[in-house]
Scaffold this motif. Structure first.
Motif, mmCIF file in Angstrom:
data_model
loop_
_atom_site.group_PDB
_atom_site.id
_atom_site.type_symbol
_atom_site.label_atom_id
_atom_site.label_comp_id
_atom_site.label_asym_id
_atom_site.label_seq_id
_atom_site.Cartn_x
_atom_site.Cartn_y
_atom_site.Cartn_z
ATOM 1 N N LYS A 166 38.883 -8.054 83.694
ATOM 2 C CA LYS A 166 37.820 -8.512 82.796
ATOM 3 C C LYS A 166 38.266 -8.445 81.346
ATOM 4 O O LYS A 166 38.043 -9.378 80.569
ATOM 5 N N GLU A 167 38.932 -7.356 80.996
ATOM 6 C CA GLU A 167 39.409 -7.201 79.616
ATOM 7 C C GLU A 167 40.545 -8.172 79.302
ATOM 8 O O GLU A 167 40.491 -8.896 78.310
ATOM 9 N N LYS A 168 41.578 -8.186 80.131
ATOM 10 C CA LYS A 168 42.769 -8.982 79.846
ATOM 11 C C LYS A 168 42.509 -10.483 79.901
ATOM 12 O O LYS A 168 43.077 -11.240 79.122
ATOM 13 N N LEU A 169 41.658 -10.910 80.827
ATOM 14 C CA LEU A 169 41.373 -12.338 80.967
ATOM 15 C C LEU A 169 40.166 -12.775 80.143
ATOM 16 O O LEU A 169 39.817 -13.950 80.149
ATOM 17 N N ASN A 170 39.540 -11.813 79.464
ATOM 18 C CA ASN A 170 38.364 -12.094 78.642
ATOM 19 C C ASN A 170 37.306 -12.847 79.459
ATOM 20 O O ASN A 170 36.837 -13.914 79.069
ATOM 21 N N LEU A 171 36.960 -12.266 80.609
ATOM 22 C CA LEU A 171 36.031 -12.914 81.529
ATOM 23 C C LEU A 171 34.595 -12.801 81.053
ATOM 24 O O LEU A 171 34.215 -11.835 80.405
ATOM 25 N N SER A 172 33.818 -13.770 81.425
ATOM 26 C CA SER A 172 32.424 -13.847 80.980
ATOM 27 C C SER A 172 31.569 -12.762 81.620
ATOM 28 O O SER A 172 31.975 -12.083 82.555
ATOM 29 N N ASP A 173 30.344 -12.668 81.134
ATOM 30 C CA ASP A 173 29.396 -11.689 81.664
ATOM 31 C C ASP A 173 29.001 -11.985 83.106
ATOM 32 O O ASP A 173 28.509 -11.114 83.800
ATOM 33 N N ARG A 174 29.225 -13.204 83.563
ATOM 34 C CA ARG A 174 28.885 -13.524 84.949
ATOM 35 C C ARG A 174 29.877 -12.915 85.938
ATOM 36 O O ARG A 174 29.629 -12.895 87.133
ATOM 37 N N TYR A 175 31.005 -12.424 85.431
ATOM 38 C CA TYR A 175 31.996 -11.772 86.282
ATOM 39 C C TYR A 175 31.388 -10.486 86.827
ATOM 40 O O TYR A 175 30.951 -9.623 86.084
ATOM 41 N N GLN A 176 31.351 -10.371 88.148
ATOM 42 C CA GLN A 176 30.650 -9.258 88.794
ATOM 43 C C GLN A 176 31.582 -8.269 89.472
ATOM 44 O O GLN A 176 31.209 -7.612 90.442
ATOM 45 N N ASN A 177 32.819 -8.171 88.972
ATOM 46 C CA ASN A 177 33.772 -7.186 89.488
ATOM 47 C C ASN A 177 34.030 -7.338 90.977
ATOM 48 O O ASN A 177 34.053 -6.356 91.713
ATOM 49 N N ASN A 178 34.222 -8.569 91.405
ATOM 50 C CA ASN A 178 34.607 -8.815 92.793
ATOM 51 C C ASN A 178 35.506 -10.043 92.856
ATOM 52 O O ASN A 178 35.629 -10.806 91.888
ATOM 53 N N LEU A 179 36.138 -10.236 93.988
ATOM 54 C CA LEU A 179 37.113 -11.315 94.129
ATOM 55 C C LEU A 179 36.482 -12.699 94.114
ATOM 56 O O LEU A 179 37.095 -13.654 93.638
ATOM 57 N N ASN A 180 35.257 -12.818 94.587
ATOM 58 C CA ASN A 180 34.592 -14.132 94.576
ATOM 59 C C ASN A 180 34.334 -14.620 93.160
ATOM 60 O O ASN A 180 34.592 -15.784 92.850
ATOM 61 N N LEU A 215 35.878 -13.538 90.520
ATOM 62 C CA LEU A 215 37.189 -13.721 89.890
ATOM 63 C C LEU A 215 37.665 -15.143 90.159
ATOM 64 O O LEU A 215 38.109 -15.843 89.249
ATOM 65 N N GLN A 216 37.554 -15.586 91.398
ATOM 66 C CA GLN A 216 37.944 -16.954 91.763
ATOM 67 C C GLN A 216 37.165 -17.973 90.926
ATOM 68 O O GLN A 216 37.740 -18.904 90.377
ATOM 69 N N ASP A 217 35.858 -17.778 90.811
ATOM 70 C CA ASP A 217 35.030 -18.698 90.025
ATOM 71 C C ASP A 217 35.481 -18.756 88.574
ATOM 72 O O ASP A 217 35.582 -19.834 87.989
ATOM 73 N N CYS A 218 35.740 -17.600 87.992
ATOM 74 C CA CYS A 218 36.162 -17.550 86.586
ATOM 75 C C CYS A 218 37.526 -18.199 86.389
ATOM 76 O O CYS A 218 37.732 -18.924 85.409
ATOM 77 N N LEU A 219 38.450 -17.960 87.295
ATOM 78 C CA LEU A 219 39.768 -18.584 87.198
ATOM 79 C C LEU A 219 39.657 -20.098 87.355
ATOM 80 O O LEU A 219 40.362 -20.851 86.669
ATOM 81 N N ASN A 220 38.779 -20.546 88.217
ATOM 82 C CA ASN A 220 38.591 -21.989 88.402
ATOM 83 C C ASN A 220 38.042 -22.659 87.147
ATOM 84 O O ASN A 220 38.257 -23.847 86.939
ATOM 85 N N ASP A 221 37.337 -21.899 86.313
ATOM 86 C CA ASP A 221 36.748 -22.445 85.086
ATOM 87 C C ASP A 221 37.693 -22.388 83.888
ATOM 88 O O ASP A 221 37.414 -23.001 82.857
#
Length: 84
Positions: free
Chosen positions: A22-36, A38-44
């Motif tokens: 979450k920190e390194k990839l600067n993931l959004s608040d919708r990131y819920q600390n799970n692999l699913n 993570l996949q969504d955030c990477l796809n975006d």
């Protein structure tokens, strides 16, 4: 292209791995600390090169994360995943 370097040794345990990602990839608040999600955030992500060092780590959870990165790299042409 934005470049992000990740240390695979920081992704062995789920709780620590997701905080690190979450920190390194600067993931959004919708990131819920799970692999699913993570996949969504990477796809975006757009115009991003993610380089993962210590990709030979044989920890089971790390390998699950690497599967997510590999799938995202195939699904999203706007990111480049490099394993070192």
């Amino acid at each position: 292209m934005k470049s992000i370097i990740l240390n695979g040794l920081c992704m062995d345990e789920p709780e620590h791995a997701h905080a690190y990602l979450k920190e390194k990839l600067n993931l959004s608040d919708r990131y819920q600390n799970n692999l699913n999600t993570l996949q969504d955030c990477l796809n975006d992500m757009q115009d991003t090169h993610i380089e993962v060092f210590h990709s030979k780590n044989d920890n089971e959870y790390f390998q699950e994360i690497m599967q997510v990165f590999e799938a995202a790299g195939k699904a999203n042409n706007d990111i480049l995943i490099t394993l070192a």
